[in-house]
Design a protein around this motif. Structure first.
Motif, short mmCIF file in Angstrom:
data_model
loop_
_atom_site.label_atom_id
_atom_site.label_comp_id
_atom_site.label_asym_id
_atom_site.label_seq_id
_atom_site.Cartn_x
_atom_site.Cartn_y
_atom_site.Cartn_z
N CYS A 237 0.86 -1.20 0.00
CA CYS A 237 0.00 0.00 0.00
C CYS A 237 0.89 1.24 0.00
O CYS A 237 1.76 1.38 0.86
CB CYS A 237 -0.89 -0.01 1.24
SG CYS A 237 -1.75 1.55 1.47
N CYS A 240 -0.10 3.25 3.73
CA CYS A 240 0.27 2.76 5.07
C CYS A 240 1.38 1.71 5.00
O CYS A 240 1.80 1.20 6.03
CB CYS A 240 -0.95 2.21 5.79
SG CYS A 240 -1.48 0.60 5.15
N CYS A 254 -6.37 -1.52 -0.25
CA CYS A 254 -5.66 -1.84 0.99
C CYS A 254 -6.69 -2.25 2.05
O CYS A 254 -7.57 -1.46 2.39
CB CYS A 254 -4.85 -0.65 1.48
SG CYS A 254 -4.05 -0.99 3.06
N CYS A 257 -6.00 0.38 5.37
CA CYS A 257 -6.34 1.81 5.41
C CYS A 257 -7.31 2.20 4.28
O CYS A 257 -7.62 3.38 4.13
CB CYS A 257 -5.08 2.67 5.36
SG CYS A 257 -4.32 2.73 3.73
N THR A 259 -6.93 2.49 1.18
CA THR A 259 -6.40 3.23 0.02
C THR A 259 -6.64 2.41 -1.25
O THR A 259 -6.55 1.18 -1.22
CB THR A 259 -4.89 3.48 0.21
OG1 THR A 259 -4.72 4.42 1.26
CG2 THR A 259 -4.22 4.03 -1.04
ZN LIG Z 1 -2.88 0.98 3.44
#
Ligand SMILES: [Zn+2]
Length: 321
Positions: A237, A240, A254, A257, A259
């Motif tokens: 990712c 993070c 992800c 988080c 994303t």
């Molecule tokens: Zn992430």
């Protein structure tokens, strides 16, 4: 004009890739690699700070080569910056020392003092003289015998103090802080009035220098005792840094988080090409990205823009230069 640019050294890319992929997270070599990376990054930043001063030199008939590594017979030699003109050549070696530097050219000692502690280092004068000799030799094998080769040692840190034994005061002609490089260049220039190269010869030698550049391919596995099985697969990712993004609806997601990325696999493929193997097949890519469907890895690889050879199932992709 800049003939050869400075690139991020491969060792930095390698060590960054190792830190992304190294398993487990508390691997005993992690701190060692982090410290080594910090050293390389600071060296690279130091070399980059030279660009500002070299850009300000009179550019007419000035050919600039950054980080050039040449082979002379059995050995390689590398210059942080090489300036080629029709009248002379100037090697600029940059040094990132802090504290107080003391040069004694009579007893051949070079001592760095910082925080009351004295350390003896490899003498940068001997180092740059060696480069000068190698370059003269390199030029001679190309029938360039009259072109003078001079050098400067540029001190990056403006707070670093340079001192010399009373009998070694001549070092201040060539050891200086970066802002003085322009004046020293003009001084060296005024010493060499004779034109040793025609403009045609200048561009010929320039071309030969670029073609002769042979960058070092560093080995990361041996010095740190790393094995291929030490490296984790998966897509990282970009937010993070979690390793193991999932492929859904043509994007990477992800789970930690949330994303979403379209391109996160490119870093994974680059890490593979740096750490595991210099080429990658579709099957290897599928395993690396933890994909179930080989058609997806085929699409991702063929749209990656990476150079390749072979066709169909025999196709392999390489790292772009
Ligand atoms: Zn992430």
């Amino acid at each position: 004009m800049i003939i050869k640019n400075r690139k991020v050294p491969m060792i930095i890319e390698l060590e960054q890739a190792v830190l992304r992929r190294l398993l487990p997270p508390d691997h005993p070599k992690r701190t060692l690699i982090k410290n080594d990376l910090a050293k390389w990054e600071s060296g690279f930043m130091g070399e980059e700070s030279l660009n500002y001063y070299v850009d300000r030199l009179p550019q007419k008939h000035l050919h600039i080569f950054n980080d050039l590594r040449l082979k002379n017979g059995m050995y390689h030699f590398q210059n942080d910056c090489l300036l080629l003109t029709p009248h002379f050549t100037l090697i600029i070696e940059v040094k990132n020392y802090s504290g107080t530097l003391y040069f004694d050219t009579i007893s051949k000692q070079f001592i760095r003092t910082i925080g009351g502690r004295e350390d003896s280092f490899d003498d940068p004068i001997i180092q740059v003289e060696e480069q000068q000799e190698q370059l003269l030799d390199w030029l001679m094998t190309r029938n360039i015998t009259s072109l003078p080769v001079d050098f400067i040692i540029g001190i990056i840190n403006p707070k670093t103090i340079v001192e010399a034994h009373p009998d070694s005061q001549h070092i201040f002609q060539f050891i200086l802080h970066l802002p003085h490089i322009k004046n020293e260049f003009l001084e060296v220039k005024s010493n060499y009035n004779e034109e040793c190269l025609t403009l045609r010869e200048l561009s010929e030698i320039s071309g030969q220098l670029v073609r002769s550049h042979s960058p070092k391919v560093p080995d990361i596995h041996t010095p740190f005792g790393l094995k291929r099985s030490d490296f984790q697969r998966g897509v990282q990712c970009p937010n993070c840094l979690f390793l193991g993004m999932n492929r859904e609806n043509r994007k990477w997601h992800c789970p930690r988080c949330y994303t979403v990325s379209k391109t996160a696999h490119l870093q994974a493929i680059d890490d593979y090409l740096l750490l595991i193997n210099p080429s990658i097949t579709n099957q290897q890519c599928k395993e690396l990205l933890l994909l179930k469907d080989r058609h997806i890895s085929y699409k991702l690889l063929s749209r990656s823009g990476l150079p390749f050879s072979g066709t169909n199932r025999g196709r392999v992709y390489y790292r772009a230069d």
